[in-house]
Design a protein around this motif. Structure first.
Motif, short mmCIF file in Angstrom:
data_model
loop_
_atom_site.label_atom_id
_atom_site.label_comp_id
_atom_site.label_asym_id
_atom_site.label_seq_id
_atom_site.Cartn_x
_atom_site.Cartn_y
_atom_site.Cartn_z
N GLU A 59 -7.80 -2.08 69.02
CA GLU A 59 -8.27 -2.40 67.67
C GLU A 59 -7.42 -3.47 67.02
N THR A 60 -6.11 -3.41 67.26
CA THR A 60 -5.22 -4.43 66.69
C THR A 60 -5.50 -5.80 67.29
N VAL A 61 -5.71 -5.84 68.60
CA VAL A 61 -5.98 -7.11 69.28
C VAL A 61 -7.32 -7.68 68.86
N LYS A 62 -8.29 -6.81 68.58
CA LYS A 62 -9.61 -7.28 68.16
C LYS A 62 -9.52 -8.10 66.88
N GLY A 63 -8.46 -7.86 66.11
CA GLY A 63 -8.28 -8.62 64.87
C GLY A 63 -8.02 -10.09 65.13
N GLU A 64 -7.60 -10.43 66.33
CA GLU A 64 -7.41 -11.82 66.73
C GLU A 64 -8.73 -12.30 67.32
N SER A 119 -1.04 -12.00 75.16
CA SER A 119 -0.79 -11.95 73.72
C SER A 119 0.30 -12.92 73.28
N GLU A 120 1.15 -13.32 74.22
CA GLU A 120 2.21 -14.27 73.88
C GLU A 120 1.67 -15.64 73.50
N ASN A 121 0.43 -15.91 73.83
CA ASN A 121 -0.19 -17.19 73.49
C ASN A 121 -0.80 -17.20 72.08
N TYR A 122 -0.67 -16.06 71.38
CA TYR A 122 -1.32 -15.94 70.07
C TYR A 122 -0.27 -15.66 69.00
N PRO A 123 0.13 -16.68 68.25
CA PRO A 123 1.17 -16.53 67.22
C PRO A 123 0.88 -15.43 66.20
N ASN A 124 -0.39 -15.29 65.82
CA ASN A 124 -0.73 -14.26 64.83
C ASN A 124 -0.43 -12.86 65.35
N LEU A 125 -0.72 -12.63 66.64
CA LEU A 125 -0.41 -11.32 67.23
C LEU A 125 1.09 -11.12 67.34
N LYS A 126 1.79 -12.15 67.72
CA LYS A 126 3.25 -12.05 67.86
C LYS A 126 3.90 -11.73 66.52
N ALA A 127 3.26 -12.19 65.44
CA ALA A 127 3.80 -11.95 64.10
C ALA A 127 3.28 -10.65 63.48
N ASN A 128 2.33 -10.02 64.16
CA ASN A 128 1.72 -8.78 63.65
C ASN A 128 2.65 -7.60 63.92
N GLN A 129 3.21 -7.00 62.87
CA GLN A 129 4.17 -5.92 63.05
C GLN A 129 3.54 -4.70 63.70
N GLY A 205 -3.40 -20.50 74.76
CA GLY A 205 -4.44 -19.62 74.25
C GLY A 205 -5.69 -20.41 73.94
N SER A 206 -6.70 -19.69 73.59
CA SER A 206 -7.98 -20.35 73.32
C SER A 206 -8.10 -20.76 71.86
N LYS A 207 -6.95 -20.63 71.15
CA LYS A 207 -7.01 -21.00 69.73
C LYS A 207 -7.01 -22.51 69.58
#
Length: 207
Positions: A59-64, A119-129, A205-207
Motif C-alpha cells: 500500500e505504501t509503494v502504491k502511493g508512488e 525502490s532506491e530509484n524513487y526519491p519520494n519512497l526513499k524519503a517516505n518515513q 526509475g520510470s519517473k
C-alpha cells in the motif's frame, strides 16, 4: 523367598526396560522431536511475520504512482502463493511438501528483495518515513527468519543422525521415528540471504 522375588520381578523388568530404552536413544528421540517442533513453529512464526508486513508495504509503494507495476505484482502474487500453502506439523515428515513450502517462501523473498532494490530509484519512497520503517522491519524479520531456519536445520540434523545411526536406528524402526525433512542444500544459499538494497544501482526509475 520365591514370593518376594516374584513381587520384585515387575519392578526389575520396568527398570531394565527403562535402561534399555534410554541406552537406545528413546529419550533423545523425545527431546529432539520436541525441539524440532518448537524450532519449526518459530520458523513459521517468522515467515508469517514477514507475510503480515507485505500488505502495508504494498500500500505504501502504491502511493508512488510511477512505481514498476510488474515488481509490485510479483510481490503480491508471491505472497498469495506462500500463504496459500497449508502448513501442518506433518510437513516435517514430507520432503515434497517441504520443498514446495521452501520454493514459495524463496519466491516471496526474491520478490521483496527486488522491490527494495527498485525502490532506491524513487526519491519520494526513499524519503517516505513509513516506507523506511517498513523496510527496517522487513530486514529485521528476514534476519530472524534466517536464525530460526538455521536452528531448525541444526535440530533436524541431530534428530536425523540419531534416526540413522546404530543402535538408535533400531529404536527408530520400532517406534516409527522417520528422518525429518529439512531445507534443501541447493535452496539454502538462496533463501538464507536477507533482501539486499543496491545503493549503487545505475538503473533509472520510470519517473
Amino acid at each position: 523367598m520365591l514370593a518376594r522375588i516374584t513381587r520384585r520381578a515387575p519392578a526389575i523388568l520396568i527398570l531394565s526396560a527403562s535402561l534399555a530404552l534410554g541406552g537406545c536413544g528413546y529419550n533423545d528421540f523425545q527431546r529432539l522431536d520436541e525441539q524440532t517442533k518448537s524450532a519449526w513453529a518459530e520458523v513459521l512464526n517468522q515467515y508469517q511475520r514477514r507475510a503480515d508486513l507485505v500488505p502495508n508495504l504494498v500500500e505504501t509503494v502504491k502511493g508512488e504512482a510511477s512505481f514498476e507495476q510488474e515488481t509490485l505484482s510479483r510481490v503480491i502474487e508471491a505472497r498469495s502463493r506462500a500463504t496459500a500453502i497449508q502448513v501442518t506439523p506433518e510437513m516435517m515428515n514430507d520432503p515434497q511438501a517441504m520443498e514446495r513450502f521452501q520454493q514459495a517462501q524463496g519466491q516471496l523473498g526474491s520478490a521483496l528483495s527486488r522491490l527494495l532494490a527498485v525502490s532506491e530509484n524513487y526519491p519520494n519512497l526513499k524519503a517516505n518515513q513509513g516506507f523506511q520503517d517498513l523496510r527496517v522491519q522487513l530486514e529485521g524479520t528476514e534476519n530472524r527468519v534466517t536464525v530460526a531456519r538455521n536452528k531448525y536445520i541444526d535440530t533436524v540434523q541431530q534428530y536425523n543422525v540419531l534416526a540413522r545411526s546404530f543402535p538408535t536406528n533400531l529404536t527408530a524402526m520400532i517406534f516409527s521415528y522417520s528422518p525429518k525433512a529439512s531445507f534443501s542444500v541447493a535452496n539454502e544459499a538462496e533463501i538464507s540471504s536477507p533482501p539486499k538494497v543496491d545503493f549503487g544501482s545505475s538503473g533509472q526509475g520510470s519517473k
